[in-house]
Enzyme design. Structure first.
Site, PDB file in Angstrom:
ATOM      1  CG  ASP A  42    -100.219 -37.076 -45.766  1.00 23.96           C
ATOM      2  OD1 ASP A  42    -100.098 -37.917 -44.863  1.00 23.96           O
ATOM      3  OD2 ASP A  42    -100.729 -37.336 -46.879  1.00 23.96           O
TER       4      ASP A  42
ATOM      5  NE  ARG B 169    -107.029 -50.230 -45.455  1.00 28.64           N
ATOM      6  CZ  ARG B 169    -105.738 -50.528 -45.632  1.00 28.64           C
ATOM      7  NH1 ARG B 169    -105.183 -51.512 -44.960  1.00 28.64           N
ATOM      8  NH2 ARG B 169    -105.010 -49.857 -46.495  1.00 28.64           N
TER       9      ARG B 169
ATOM     10  CD  GLU C 284    -125.414 -38.908 -41.257  1.00 24.20           C
ATOM     11  OE1 GLU C 284    -126.274 -39.510 -40.578  1.00 24.20           O
ATOM     12  OE2 GLU C 284    -125.456 -38.750 -42.479  1.00 24.20           O
TER      13      GLU C 284
ATOM     14  CE1 TYR D 204    -124.872 -43.260 -41.661  1.00 19.02           C
ATOM     15  CE2 TYR D 204    -126.720 -44.785 -41.764  1.00 19.02           C
ATOM     16  CZ  TYR D 204    -125.673 -44.123 -42.381  1.00 19.02           C
ATOM     17  OH  TYR D 204    -125.435 -44.315 -43.707  1.00 19.02           O
TER      18      TYR D 204
ATOM     19  CB  THR E 288    -103.435 -43.418 -42.710  1.00 18.94           C
ATOM     20  OG1 THR E 288    -102.023 -43.605 -42.804  1.00 18.94           O
ATOM     21  CG2 THR E 288    -103.965 -42.901 -44.034  1.00 18.94           C
TER      22      THR E 288
ATOM     23  CE  LYS F 223    -100.013 -45.185 -45.666  1.00 19.54           C
ATOM     24  NZ  LYS F 223    -101.231 -44.359 -45.593  1.00 19.54           N
TER      25      LYS F 223
HETATM   26  N1  DSN Z   1    -101.328 -46.260 -50.327  1.00 20.22           N
HETATM   27  C1  DSN Z   1    -100.486 -45.568 -49.400  1.00 20.22           C
HETATM   28  C2  DSN Z   1     -99.084 -46.082 -49.441  1.00 20.22           C
HETATM   29  O1  DSN Z   1     -98.919 -47.243 -49.721  1.00 20.22           O
HETATM   30  O2  DSN Z   1     -98.156 -45.352 -49.176  1.00 20.22           O
HETATM   31  C3  DSN Z   1    -100.545 -44.120 -49.573  1.00 20.22           C
HETATM   32  O3  DSN Z   1    -101.856 -43.731 -49.517  1.00 20.22           O
END
Ligand code: DSN
Length: 438
Positions: A216, A251, A57, A55, A242, A245
């Site tokens: 974003d 993730r 925090e 942990y 994120t 991707k």
């Molecule tokens: N789930 C993502 C996507 O596939 O684009 C977006 O959050």
């Protein structure tokens, strides 16, 4: 030596079997979901380490921007010498990769994923009921950009903008809405938008109207840091992404902002929204950030774009209708109902299910005018994952041909099985030794 999955199988046969099966599935099918990728083995192994036990925090500093030696531990629990050093390393790598000047920006590496990152940013700068602008989901936006079923659309007054007739962000509409509604914040970015986003223009609109600009870039971050897409900084005040991707990390989510906004962002992530950060994920993120700064990643990003164009070309020649006419990034959005001169399938859900039987994994996607999210008219394809496997333009032509055959033969289970065998042999031909923990 016993394999990692073999060890788990001995410990827990049911889970071990599913781990092995998922590895086999990923190695024998074409992953064309534009938000998916294959991480390096190092990223996967870092996730499976003892940091998951800890942990942490708080932050590895008492307040954002403070770098003094005596305040290097802003945690609520003891036992942090390694977590503090690790999080600082991840922050430094994020700043170096994503910002024009690491000293002028702040990074928060704790968001558990993109949705919490976006919610934290809105929570940092808006009060309930405040107005912000975001792209409507059915025009390629994201749930957290103000869709009514999402918290961001119910807590705040989300005004949604759209695309114009050329399938481009309607910058005139955004400007008009910004002047009319005086939002505190404009969020831009998309999940199913095949064109480039004009961050400089959006920054001008935000400044004209006194709004913060939040970009974003979850889908395109890897293109932004390699020059294959306009960079959101310095036009945006805050950037979210994120890391799993196109970036090929774990993730997780990441927030970057102008340094003076850092304290508000940090408070909004913890304690505003989350508790303890996932330090094993932050370890894996640090690895991915370093990988993304390499020349090999730069070459990868260029190939992702070239592959997307090649795939678009192959599908367009066969009669598929591409929203926006093609692609300027890593993804394509197809209107499958109106494709192939009347050989159309009934909806994107059906085609995605049938393509999976042929070993081609895509996702159904709404296109403008759709009213049934479960049975939309589109499918979305992307090239980040297949490019990681090493595929190039000629391979995209083969993939396009399989998609065309599977669409024509969508009701012919035998044909789908034949394609599946060809696809499996093809995918297994790409060396994936560094990508899979076995
Ligand atoms: N789930 C993502 C996507 O596939 O684009 C977006 O959050």
């Amino acid at each position: 030596m016993e394999s990692w999955i073999g060890y788990v199988e001995r410990h827990d046969a049911e889970v071990g079997r599913l781990l092995a099966a998922e590895g086999r599935r990923q190695r024998s099918t074409l992953s064309l979901i534009p938000s998916e990728n294959y991480t390096s083995k190092a990223v996967q192994l870092a996730l499976a380490t003892s940091y998951t036990n800890k942990y942490a925090e708080g932050y590895p500093y008492l307040w954002a921007g403070d770098t003094r030696e005596e305040t290097k531990n802003g945690r609520y629990y003891r036992g942090q010498p390694n977590t503090n050093e690790l999080e600082r390393l991840a922050i430094r790598r994020a700043l170096e990769l994503f910002t024009p000047n690491p000293d002028a920006y702040h990074a928060n590496v704790q968001p558990l994923s993109g949705s919490p990152a976006n919610l934290a940013v809105l929570n940092a700068f808006l009060e309930p009921g405040d107005t912000f602008l975001g792209l409507s989901l059915d025009y390629g936006g994201h749930l957290t950009h103000g869709h009514p079923v999402n918290l961001t659309g119910s807590i705040y007054n989300a005004v949604q903008y759209r695309l114009n007739a050329d399938y481009e962000l309607d910058y005139e509409q955004i400007r008009e809405l910004a002047h009319r509604h005086k939002p505190k914040l404009i969020i831009c970015g998309a999940t199913a938008y095949p064109r480039q986003i004009r961050f400089q223009l959006l920054g001008e609109i935000a400044r004209e109207t006194g709004a913060l600009l939040v970009a974003d870039i979850a889908h395109i971050c890897g293109l932004c840091v390699t020059g294959y897409h306009e960079h959101p900084f310095p036009h945006a005040d805050v950037v979210t992404t994120t890391t799993h991707k196109i970036l090929r990390g774990p993730r997780a989510g990441l927030i970057l902002c102008r340094r003076e906004l850092g304290a508000a962002i940090d408070r909004a992530v913890f304690p505003g929204l989350q508790g303890g950060p996932h330090m094993n994920t932050i370890a894996a993120m640090a690895i991915a950030l370093r990988e993304a700064a390499s020349p090999a990643y730069h070459a990868y990003a260029g190939q992702v774009v070239r592959n997307a164009k090649a795939l678009a070309e192959g599908l367009r020649e066969a009669g598929f209708v591409l929203m926006g006419g093609g692609t300027e990034n890593h993804l394509l959005l197809l209107d499958v109902v109106n494709s192939m001169n009347g050989l159309a399938v009934r909806d994107g859900h059906y085609l995605a299910v049938q393509l999976e039987k042929a070993g081609i994994v895509v996702n159904k996607n709404a296109i403008p005018g759709d009213t049934k999210p479960w049975y939309p008219s589109g499918i979305r394809l992307g090239t980040p994952a297949v490019t990681t496997l090493g595929m190039q333009e000629p391979d995209m032509a083969r993939i396009a041909a399989w998609i065309v055959r599977a669409t024509r033969g969508a009701s012919d289970e035998g044909e789908l099985q034949r394609i599946r065998s060809e696809v499996a042999a093809f995918v297994e031909g790409f060396p994936a030794g560094e990508l899979f923990v076995e």
